[in-house]
Design a protein around this motif. Structure first.
Motif, PDB file in Angstrom:
ATOM      1  N   GLN A   1      99.115 137.933 161.624  1.00 23.72           N
ATOM      2  CA  GLN A   1      99.399 137.888 160.188  1.00 23.72           C
ATOM      3  C   GLN A   1      98.179 137.532 159.348  1.00 23.72           C
ATOM      4  OE1 GLN A   1     103.465 136.810 158.535  1.00 23.72           O
ATOM      5  NE2 GLN A   1     102.355 134.934 158.080  1.00 23.72           N
ATOM      6  N   PRO A   2      97.380 136.525 159.730  1.00 21.84           N
ATOM      7  CA  PRO A   2      96.140 136.269 158.973  1.00 21.84           C
ATOM      8  C   PRO A   2      95.169 137.444 159.034  1.00 21.84           C
ATOM      9  CG  PRO A   2      96.734 134.354 160.281  1.00 21.84           C
ATOM     10  CD  PRO A   2      97.636 135.468 160.726  1.00 21.84           C
ATOM     11  N   VAL A   3      95.060 138.067 160.204  1.00 25.39           N
ATOM     12  CA  VAL A   3      94.169 139.231 160.328  1.00 25.39           C
ATOM     13  C   VAL A   3      94.641 140.354 159.420  1.00 25.39           C
ATOM     14  CG1 VAL A   3      93.377 141.044 161.902  1.00 25.39           C
ATOM     15  CG2 VAL A   3      93.414 138.662 162.659  1.00 25.39           C
ATOM     16  N   LEU A   4      95.954 140.557 159.348  1.00 24.87           N
ATOM     17  CA  LEU A   4      96.515 141.589 158.485  1.00 24.87           C
ATOM     18  C   LEU A   4      96.189 141.311 157.020  1.00 24.87           C
ATOM     19  CD1 LEU A   4      98.333 144.007 157.826  1.00 24.87           C
ATOM     20  CD2 LEU A   4     100.289 142.428 157.882  1.00 24.87           C
ATOM     21  N   THR A   5      96.364 140.072 156.595  1.00 26.26           N
ATOM     22  CA  THR A   5      96.071 139.704 155.207  1.00 26.26           C
ATOM     23  C   THR A   5      94.608 139.950 154.878  1.00 26.26           C
ATOM     24  OG1 THR A   5      97.799 138.001 155.291  1.00 26.26           O
ATOM     25  CG2 THR A   5      96.190 137.856 153.504  1.00 26.26           C
ATOM     26  N   ILE A   6      93.732 139.538 155.782  1.00 26.35           N
ATOM     27  CA  ILE A   6      92.295 139.760 155.586  1.00 26.35           C
ATOM     28  C   ILE A   6      91.987 141.253 155.567  1.00 26.35           C
ATOM     29  CG2 ILE A   6      90.012 139.456 156.629  1.00 26.35           C
ATOM     30  CD1 ILE A   6      91.050 136.761 157.732  1.00 26.35           C
ATOM     31  N   GLY A   7      92.642 142.014 156.468  1.00 25.25           N
ATOM     32  CA  GLY A   7      92.421 143.457 156.524  1.00 25.25           C
ATOM     33  C   GLY A   7      92.820 144.157 155.231  1.00 25.25           C
ATOM     34  N   ILE A   8      93.940 143.762 154.652  1.00 24.59           N
ATOM     35  CA  ILE A   8      94.393 144.355 153.387  1.00 24.59           C
ATOM     36  C   ILE A   8      93.395 144.071 152.282  1.00 24.59           C
ATOM     37  CG2 ILE A   8      96.149 144.213 151.577  1.00 24.59           C
ATOM     38  CD1 ILE A   8      98.211 143.708 153.793  1.00 24.59           C
ATOM     39  N   LEU A   9      92.996 142.801 152.149  1.00 18.43           N
ATOM     40  CA  LEU A   9      92.051 142.425 151.092  1.00 18.43           C
ATOM     41  C   LEU A   9      90.707 143.110 151.301  1.00 18.43           C
ATOM     42  CD1 LEU A   9      92.844 138.606 150.799  1.00 18.43           C
ATOM     43  CD2 LEU A   9      93.486 140.429 149.210  1.00 18.43           C
TER      44      LEU A   9
END
Length: 220
Positions: free
Chosen positions: A61-69
């Motif tokens: 989930q943190p990786v996903l958030t960083i990936g989106i941004l």
């Protein structure tokens, strides 16, 4: 990472890799959520697993958030860099003759999709954080379907979601092929296949999300 994003080619490559990561997320997300129109119990089980699995919560989930941004910020940076590289717009330049509206306005569809992500986080992610970490409620494996169903009670939210998914499809129609080209998949043998897969991906995935939203609205 700094070296990768210090040149135009490097930035495009990094953006393409982040796009591929987000493509895989879309497949997982639509696959898990589509179960909500077939079975309340199955959706609750899937959602509970995703909501409490440590690997998903504290790594993916943190990786996903960083990936989106990262993907959207890099897109805005590339757009600014490209505009600075061609400050003079020729009056007789007919962009529509050489490219589609989507390819010329990826920054617009991207900005709308980013706004949609903010709405989506407000609707689902923030309440989930509040439920688990602020209120510290006891896990309830049966709550997820009702929460999802309730979110689509109002027609205005359904309309916003449908518009966002249509724009997502348009964004994917160009972005899918572009991401593969940016990492070197330009051989004439593979281009038609990538283009065809990208077309169907840009249709099926957004359509799946639209079906979910409409289903939960009409079955209120």
């Amino acid at each position: 990472m700094a070296g990768l994003t210090s040149s135009t080619i490097g930035r495009k490559y990094a953006m393409a890799l982040s796009a591929m990561f987000l493509l895989s997320f879309l497949v997982i997300h639509v696959s898990s959520n589509i179960t909500s129109i077939f079975s309340v119990d199955v959706y609750n089980e899937v959602a509970h697993f995703m909501g409490y699995n440590p690997l998903v919560q504290y790594a993916l989930q943190p990786v996903l958030t960083i990936g989106i941004l990262f993907h959207f910020i890099m897109g805005f940076i590339l757009e600014i860099k490209n505009n600075k590289a061609r400050p003079i717009k020729y009056a007789n330049n007919n962009g529509s003759a050489n490219s589609t509206w989507v390819s010329r306005n990826m920054i617009i569809s991207g900005a709308v999709i980013l706004a949609f992500f903010a709405l989506h986080f407000y609707d689902f992610w923030f309440p989930e954080l509040d439920y688990k970490f602020i209120q510290a409620n006891t896990p309830d494996e049966t709550r997820y379907w009702d929460e999802l169903h309730h979110k689509f009670h109002d027609i205005w939210r359904v309309v916003l979601y449908v518009i966002s998914f249509v724009l997502l499809g348009m964004h994917l129609a160009h972005g899918f092929q572009s991401s593969f080209q940016s990492v070197g998949a330009r051989h004439p043998k593979y281009t038609p296949v990538i283009k065809a897969v990208g077309f169907w991906f840009s249709v099926i995935v957004p359509l799946g999300f639209i079906i979910i939203a409409v289903f939960h609205y009409v079955t209120q």
